[in-house]
Enzyme design. Structure first.
Site, PDB file in Angstrom:
ATOM      1  N   ASN A   1      39.615  28.407  36.358  1.00 32.71           N
ATOM      2  CA  ASN A   1      38.264  28.189  35.812  1.00 32.71           C
ATOM      3  C   ASN A   1      37.638  29.402  35.128  1.00 32.71           C
ATOM      4  O   ASN A   1      36.687  29.248  34.365  1.00 32.71           O
ATOM      5  CB  ASN A   1      37.324  27.618  36.891  1.00 32.71           C
ATOM      6  CG  ASN A   1      37.081  28.583  38.016  1.00 32.71           C
ATOM      7  OD1 ASN A   1      37.963  29.374  38.365  1.00 32.71           O
ATOM      8  ND2 ASN A   1      35.904  28.529  38.589  1.00 32.71           N
TER       9      ASN A   1
ATOM     10  N   GLU B   1      38.543  34.363  47.788  1.00 39.15           N
ATOM     11  CA  GLU B   1      37.320  33.735  47.288  1.00 39.15           C
ATOM     12  C   GLU B   1      37.647  32.268  47.106  1.00 39.15           C
ATOM     13  O   GLU B   1      38.568  31.921  46.362  1.00 39.15           O
ATOM     14  CB  GLU B   1      36.896  34.326  45.934  1.00 39.15           C
ATOM     15  CG  GLU B   1      36.307  35.711  46.019  1.00 39.15           C
ATOM     16  CD  GLU B   1      35.084  35.822  46.904  1.00 39.15           C
ATOM     17  OE1 GLU B   1      34.446  34.784  47.215  1.00 39.15           O
ATOM     18  OE2 GLU B   1      34.776  36.949  47.314  1.00 39.15           O
TER      19      GLU B   1
ATOM     20  N   CYS C   1      32.738  28.032  41.017  1.00 37.37           N
ATOM     21  CA  CYS C   1      32.587  27.983  42.481  1.00 37.37           C
ATOM     22  C   CYS C   1      31.141  28.252  42.868  1.00 37.37           C
ATOM     23  O   CYS C   1      30.739  27.954  43.985  1.00 37.37           O
ATOM     24  CB  CYS C   1      33.556  28.932  43.170  1.00 37.37           C
ATOM     25  SG  CYS C   1      33.634  30.532  42.412  1.00 37.37           S
TER      26      CYS C   1
ATOM     27  N   GLU D   1      34.340  41.490  46.293  1.00 37.66           N
ATOM     28  CA  GLU D   1      34.901  41.851  44.988  1.00 37.66           C
ATOM     29  C   GLU D   1      33.785  42.443  44.123  1.00 37.66           C
ATOM     30  O   GLU D   1      32.616  42.178  44.344  1.00 37.66           O
ATOM     31  CB  GLU D   1      35.437  40.603  44.284  1.00 37.66           C
ATOM     32  CG  GLU D   1      36.569  39.948  45.037  1.00 37.66           C
ATOM     33  CD  GLU D   1      37.398  39.055  44.140  1.00 37.66           C
ATOM     34  OE1 GLU D   1      38.202  39.576  43.357  1.00 37.66           O
ATOM     35  OE2 GLU D   1      37.230  37.821  44.227  1.00 37.66           O
TER      36      GLU D   1
END
Ligand code: ADP
Length: 478
Positions: A148, A246, A280, A458
């Site tokens: 994505n 993630e 997300c 991150e």
């Protein structure tokens, strides 16, 4: 000619290839990308291992210059790379240009950050001793990325990995190898020593599994679905590898009775439906106070009717196609599930036909849903959102937190007091006030709580935690 994998500084062809198809036009082949064989993945890991000691010893100046070069080339080729991204993934051109710009900025950010690798020097509790705490590279990292964000997610893993002195084996998602290949080509030509960065395209079950299970890979950073992430965690933990995951989200956007309605509709439209809802951080649960419910639903419905769903690269398109047939089937299955659960489909949810044969879906809005419905518990990952009516702020906060996920959340309100209370009490890694849940900066930490994430954060300077290991040195004063 098919695109090869980058192994030990060489472009190496495979025996079969991925056909990269444009989701806006399924007759358009973006390109063919070779799959790395198991033996070639072994070669890439071995090359990274061999390059690691020398790369760890390079000066921060050398690494800063190389990263800067990569960032500058990405920025200079922004339009061309955005076109490739839109063509292989289906984001609209402006969305794609935003993502490419972000990837370039991330490399530039870490080119600066490499000069600021933190350390500490403390006095010892014992006499005549100094204590020094330094950070060293982890070694070889395996990076596994989803479809994505075809260039931004590889960038936000690769840039800090290289900045902090690690060697990399990157496995991008099979649906979008084009941007990852372009990034590998840029890194290769920038002049990194052979083996420092390797690209291996292929199936998760083959290439991904190999990276996760090979003891020569010291750390795995993964972004993708919850089941895959959990499986990776189990395997990597068994052999003691460092892991960062993630995964999904079921992000709440709370609209309070005192909200500015224009802001609320804008946040919901952007957060839930732009980038085709395939983020997300998408706001899939719209939790709305009863007093403004009708107004909000009417406003969002009107805004959705104005959206132009079409070819991602066509001027005027506001929502591109769904990424592929599997994802489209999943989205439509959830539309059916929502209806069966008794939710009211206000608008959208049907397959659309356009001039070109693509995976077009009318953005779907459900109303009168309950938080315990499957459409509000499970991540759909498409342009589908639900309104959950609530009676007051307390219920809104309780519903927002009643989920197994905890990536991002948002609140639309004009009350300073409620905004402050929400920020403090919502159980997510990121929280937005009068802003969409999706859309984040590149220089600050990204990540969630509960089932959304695992391991350290991150991005930003917090990335140092994952990509380095700490050493504490005790030195007797001479
Ligand atoms: P999605 O395709 O919905 O983004 P996935 O979790 O299936 O989510 O995929 C994310 C990334 O993980 C992709 O690069 C995929 O190829 C990879 N992957 C899938 N299965 C595995 C696995 N068993 N081990 C390692 N990587 C995997």
């Amino acid at each position: 000619m098919s695109h090869a994998n980058l192994i030990a500084g060489e472009w190496v062809h495979g025996s079969d290839a991925v056909r990269n198809i444009n989701p806006s036009d399924t007759t358009d082949l973006v390109g063919e990308y070779d799959r790395a064989s198991a033996a070639q993945v072994e070669d890439a890991i071995a090359a990274a291992r061999a390059a690691a000691p020398a790369w760890a010893r390079t000066t921060v100046q050398q690494r800063a210059e190389l990263l800067e070069k990569v960032g500058l080339e990405i920025m200079a080729r922004r339009g061309e790379l955005a076109d490739l991204l839109a063509r292989e993934e289906g984001k609209t051109l402006p969305e794609a240009a935003g993502e490419v710009g972000r990837a370039g900025q991330i490399f530039k950010f870490f080119a600066g950050e490499v000069l600021r690798i933190p350390g500490e020097r403390l006095g010892s509790v014992r006499p005549g001793i100094d204590v020094e705490i330094t950070r060293e590279p982890v070694g070889v990292v395996g990076l596994i990325t989803p479809w994505n964000f075809p260039i931004a997610i590889p960038a936000w893993k690769v840039a800090p990995a290289l900045a902090y002195g690690n060697c990399v084996v990157l496995k991008p998602a099979e649906l979008v190898p084009g941007c990852a290949w372009a990034l590998a080509d840029i890194i290769h030509r920038a002049g990194f020593p052979p083996g420092v960065f390797n690209l291996v395209v292929g199936r998760g079950s083959v290439v991904g599994e190999k990276l996760v299970s090979d003891s020569r890979i010291d750390a795995i950073s993964f972004t993708g679905s919850v089941p895959t992430g959990r499986g990776i965690l189990e395997k990597a933990a068994k052999r003691g590898a460092k892991v960062q995951l993630e995964m999904g989200g079921k992000n709440p956007l709370v609209v309070l009775a005192d909200a500015d309605m224009e802001t609320a509709v804008r946040c919901a439209l952007d957060g839930a439906f732009f980038a085709t809802g395939q983020r997300c951080t998408a706001s899939s649960r719209l939790i709305v106070e009863q007093a403004v419910h009708d107004k909000f639903v009417a406003g969002l419905t009107e805004a959705l009717r104005k959206q132009v769903v079409d070819d991602a690269r066509k001027q005027g398109t506001t929502i591109g196609p769904v990424v592929d047939q599997n994802q489209l089937d999943q989205d439509m299955r959830y539309v059916d599930i929502g209806k069966q659960e008794g939710a009211r489909l206000v608008v959208g949810g049907e397959r659309l036909n356009r001039e070109k044969s693509g995976y077009y879906l009318a953005p779907a809005l459900f109303d009168n849903t309950r938080n315990d419905m499957r459409i509000n518990r499970e991540e759909i990952f498409g342009p589908v959102a639900s309104v959950i009516p609530v009676k007051d702020y307390d219920e809104a906060l309780a519903v927002a937190n009643d989920t197994s996920f905890g990536l991002c959340s948002g609140v639309v309100t004009t009350s300073l007091k409620k905004a402050a209370h929400f920020r403090r009490n919502v159980e997510t890694g990121m929280v937005m006030v009068n802003l969409p849940t999706a859309g984040v900066d590149y220089h600050v930490p990204f990540g969630g709580r509960k089932g959304s994430s695992y391991g350290s954060r991150e991005q930003g300077r917090y990335a140092v935690e994952f990509y380095t290991q700490v050493k504490t040195a005790y030195v007797m004063q001479s």
